[in-house]
Design an enzyme around this catalytic site. Structure first.
Site, PDB file in Angstrom:
ATOM      1  N   GLY A  11       0.843  -1.204   0.000  1.00  0.00           N
ATOM      2  CA  GLY A  11       0.000   0.000   0.000  1.00  0.00           C
ATOM      3  C   GLY A  11       0.873   1.247   0.000  1.00  0.00           C
ATOM      4  NE  ARG A  72      -0.977  -5.026  -0.593  1.00  0.00           N
ATOM      5  CZ  ARG A  72      -1.787  -3.976  -0.429  1.00  0.00           C
ATOM      6  NH1 ARG A  72      -2.727  -3.725  -1.321  1.00  0.00           N
ATOM      7  NH2 ARG A  72      -1.677  -3.196   0.620  1.00  0.00           N
ATOM      8  CG  ASP A 103       5.990  -6.411   8.911  1.00  0.00           C
ATOM      9  OD1 ASP A 103       7.131  -5.985   9.156  1.00  0.00           O
ATOM     10  OD2 ASP A 103       5.065  -6.444   9.746  1.00  0.00           O
ATOM     11  CB  THR A 125       2.739   0.782   6.060  1.00  0.00           C
ATOM     12  OG1 THR A 125       1.372   0.532   6.439  1.00  0.00           O
ATOM     13  CG2 THR A 125       3.620   0.450   7.244  1.00  0.00           C
ATOM     14  CG  ASP A 127      -1.756  -0.298   7.843  1.00  0.00           C
ATOM     15  OD1 ASP A 127      -2.631   0.554   7.595  1.00  0.00           O
ATOM     16  OD2 ASP A 127      -1.614  -1.345   7.178  1.00  0.00           O
ATOM     17  CG  ASP A 129       1.414  -2.788  10.046  1.00  0.00           C
ATOM     18  OD1 ASP A 129       2.355  -2.128   9.551  1.00  0.00           O
ATOM     19  OD2 ASP A 129       0.718  -3.552   9.368  1.00  0.00           O
ATOM     20  NE  ARG A 171      -2.567  -4.915   5.137  1.00  0.00           N
ATOM     21  CZ  ARG A 171      -1.554  -5.344   4.419  1.00  0.00           C
ATOM     22  NH1 ARG A 171      -0.574  -6.029   4.977  1.00  0.00           N
ATOM     23  NH2 ARG A 171      -1.504  -5.141   3.145  1.00  0.00           N
TER      24      ARG A 171
HETATM   25  P1  ADP Z   1       3.329  -4.580   2.885  1.00  0.00           P
HETATM   26  O1  ADP Z   1       4.707  -4.450   2.351  1.00  0.00           O
HETATM   27  O2  ADP Z   1       2.652  -3.259   3.022  1.00  0.00           O
HETATM   28  O3  ADP Z   1       3.285  -5.417   4.153  1.00  0.00           O
HETATM   29  P2  ADP Z   1       2.246  -6.848   1.394  1.00  0.00           P
HETATM   30  O4  ADP Z   1       2.210  -7.729   2.574  1.00  0.00           O
HETATM   31  O5  ADP Z   1       1.070  -6.819   0.483  1.00  0.00           O
HETATM   32  O6  ADP Z   1       2.444  -5.305   1.789  1.00  0.00           O
HETATM   33  O7  ADP Z   1       3.567  -7.205   0.585  1.00  0.00           O
HETATM   34  C1  ADP Z   1       3.924  -6.487  -0.587  1.00  0.00           C
HETATM   35  C2  ADP Z   1       4.578  -7.402  -1.570  1.00  0.00           C
HETATM   36  O8  ADP Z   1       5.807  -7.930  -1.018  1.00  0.00           O
HETATM   37  C3  ADP Z   1       3.803  -8.662  -1.944  1.00  0.00           C
HETATM   38  O9  ADP Z   1       2.825  -8.430  -2.931  1.00  0.00           O
HETATM   39  C4  ADP Z   1       4.903  -9.576  -2.475  1.00  0.00           C
HETATM   40  O10 ADP Z   1       5.245  -9.220  -3.780  1.00  0.00           O
HETATM   41  C5  ADP Z   1       6.067  -9.222  -1.548  1.00  0.00           C
HETATM   42  N1  ADP Z   1       6.136 -10.215  -0.458  1.00  0.00           N
HETATM   43  C6  ADP Z   1       5.333 -10.328   0.615  1.00  0.00           C
HETATM   44  N2  ADP Z   1       5.671 -11.378   1.387  1.00  0.00           N
HETATM   45  C7  ADP Z   1       6.738 -11.957   0.784  1.00  0.00           C
HETATM   46  C8  ADP Z   1       7.563 -13.109   1.073  1.00  0.00           C
HETATM   47  N3  ADP Z   1       7.353 -13.859   2.157  1.00  0.00           N
HETATM   48  N4  ADP Z   1       8.560 -13.389   0.218  1.00  0.00           N
HETATM   49  C9  ADP Z   1       8.784 -12.653  -0.879  1.00  0.00           C
HETATM   50  N5  ADP Z   1       8.041 -11.577  -1.208  1.00  0.00           N
HETATM   51  C10 ADP Z   1       7.039 -11.221  -0.401  1.00  0.00           C
HETATM   52  O1  F6P Z   2      -1.532  -1.504   4.527  1.00  0.00           O
HETATM   53  C1  F6P Z   2      -2.092  -0.295   4.160  1.00  0.00           C
HETATM   54  C2  F6P Z   2      -3.566  -0.426   3.915  1.00  0.00           C
HETATM   55  O2  F6P Z   2      -4.018   0.855   3.539  1.00  0.00           O
HETATM   56  C3  F6P Z   2      -4.388  -1.010   5.048  1.00  0.00           C
HETATM   57  O3  F6P Z   2      -4.643  -0.056   6.040  1.00  0.00           O
HETATM   58  C4  F6P Z   2      -5.607  -1.485   4.311  1.00  0.00           C
HETATM   59  O4  F6P Z   2      -6.236  -2.555   4.971  1.00  0.00           O
HETATM   60  C5  F6P Z   2      -5.055  -1.947   3.001  1.00  0.00           C
HETATM   61  O5  F6P Z   2      -3.806  -1.300   2.824  1.00  0.00           O
HETATM   62  C6  F6P Z   2      -5.934  -1.614   1.814  1.00  0.00           C
HETATM   63  O6  F6P Z   2      -5.310  -2.101   0.681  1.00  0.00           O
HETATM   64  P1  F6P Z   2      -5.760  -1.835  -0.828  1.00  0.00           P
HETATM   65  O7  F6P Z   2      -4.848  -0.801  -1.357  1.00  0.00           O
HETATM   66  O8  F6P Z   2      -5.523  -3.146  -1.484  1.00  0.00           O
HETATM   67  O9  F6P Z   2      -7.176  -1.416  -0.814  1.00  0.00           O
END
Ligand code: ADP
Ligand code: F6P
Length: 324
Positions: A11, A72, A103, A125, A127, A129, A171
């Site tokens: 995000g 993502r 994360d 982010t 969040d 978090d 989240r």
């Molecule tokens: P955020 O970075 O905000 O936590 P996501 O959890 O959606 O958002 O992760 C973003 C992107 O990072 C994912 O779409 C994926 O491409 C990559 N990613 C997430 N988890 C893993 C993992 N365990 N190993 C490799 N790439 C990952």
């Molecule tokens: O992680 C950031 C965030 O904005 C969360 O607060 C929310 O749940 C999620 O992303 C929304 O994601 P999307 O962009 O897929 O609607």
């Protein structure tokens, strides 16, 4: 280290552009070449990459969103996806990548590190978090946005003598709700970290009305589970039915993700972005940069992603007392 790449993932968050600028300009100041990787790991796999120069990051410090685009990518989580990414990295002569995200994005950076690519994680982010850093880039601006919205909703709430449930993002983290609820003067703040007591919330509305209160603002974090209510609409319905106070719902949604970044977010974006480049130049890899005791520090990504965010119960208690 001669060439680094920058990508924004997950995000988006206000302040990402300020961080991109800080990273690119620090890299240029140290004689590095910089490649902009569009749309996170998806763009990396597809080779959606361009050469950046000093002007590429001009006039962006104040802009919300991310000039690199974010996405993502489920493909990147697979060995095949990572193999494709490595081929692209080689093709473009990229030796290190600075990843801006949460994360999940950091896990991606660690995956690249395990394949021999030097990486750094910059926490972005709304969040807030991430357990290892006092603040993530984007959180402060999102809180400002929510506080402004609460103020506006309170105006109309008072005019009509209504209750208002305001759902915010986060989240499974209640920080946006907590900080915005406290600073916006909400009557109740519902977060995933603290069990929800609907009876207490309802009694508070009734008590407030008896002493002439004209509005009730109930801030609900999106990750909240309240018994007997499916969602924010269920919470509002229960309050409405059990107090007789008409209660409306506002889901703030993606408005929280945009807008010009606050001074605080720009400040930490400058500090963290700069440090990430310094570390990668020193030959370090798979580190997360963050803020501890108000100062910039770094630690391995593998440790950073394991650290659970501590909920600020002190602030929650203050909010509960002040809203009585
Ligand atoms: P955020 O970075 O905000 O936590 P996501 O959890 O959606 O958002 O992760 C973003 C992107 O990072 C994912 O779409 C994926 O491409 C990559 N990613 C997430 N988890 C893993 C993992 N365990 N190993 C490799 N790439 C990952
Ligand atoms: O992680 C950031 C965030 O904005 C969360 O607060 C929310 O749940 C999620 O992303 C929304 O994601 P999307 O962009 O897929 O609607």
């Amino acid at each position: 280290m001669k060439t680094i790449g920058i990508l924004t993932s997950g995000g988006d968050a206000p302040g990402m552009n300020a961080a991109i600028r800080a990273i690119a300009r620090t890299a240029f100041a140290n004689g590095l070449r910089v490649k902009g990787i569009r749309n996170g790991y998806d763009g990396l796999i597809k080779g959606d990459i361009y050469e950046m120069n000093v002007s590429s990051v001009a006039d962006i410090i104040h802009k919300g969103g991310t000039i690199l685009g974010s996405a993502r990518s489920t493909e990147f989580k697979t060995p095949e996806g990572q193999k494709k990414a490595l081929e692209v990295i080689k093709e473009y002569g990229i030796e290190g990548i600075i990843v801006l995200g949460g994360d999940g994005s950091f896990m991606g950076a660690n995956a690249l590190h395990l394949h021999g690519i030097k990486t750094m994680g910059v926490p972005c982010t709304i969040d807030n978090d991430m357990g290892y850093t006092e603040e993530t880039i984007g959180f402060n601006t999102a809180v400002e946005t929510v506080v402004e919205a609460i103020g506006k909703i309170r105006d109309t709430s008072s005019s009509h003598g209504r209750g208002n449930v305001i759902e915010v993002m986060g989240r499974s983290c209640g920080d946006i709700a907590l900080y915005a609820g406290l600073c916006g003067g909400a009557e109740s703040i519902l977060v995933p970290e603290i069990p929800v007591d609907m009876k207490q919330i309802i009694e508070k509305v009734i008590r407030g009305r008896k002493r002439g209160k004209l509005h009730h603002i109930i801030v609900v974090a999106e990750g909240v589970k309240a018994e007997g209510c499916n969602d924010s609409y269920g919470i509002a319905k229960m309050i409405d039915e059990q107090t007789g106070v008409e209660t409306k719902v506002t889901i703030l949604g993606h408005v929280q993700r945009g807008g010009t970044p606050s001074v605080q977010d720009r400040l930490i974006a400058n500090q963290l972005g700069t440090r990430a480049v310094e570390l990668i130049i020193e030959g370090k890899s798979s580190l997360a940069v963050g803020i501890k005791d108000g100062k910039v520090y770094s630690l391995p990504i593998t440790e950073a992603v394991q650290m659970k965010r501590q909920f600020n119960t002190e602030l929650y208690t203050i909010a509960s007392i002040l809203s009585n």
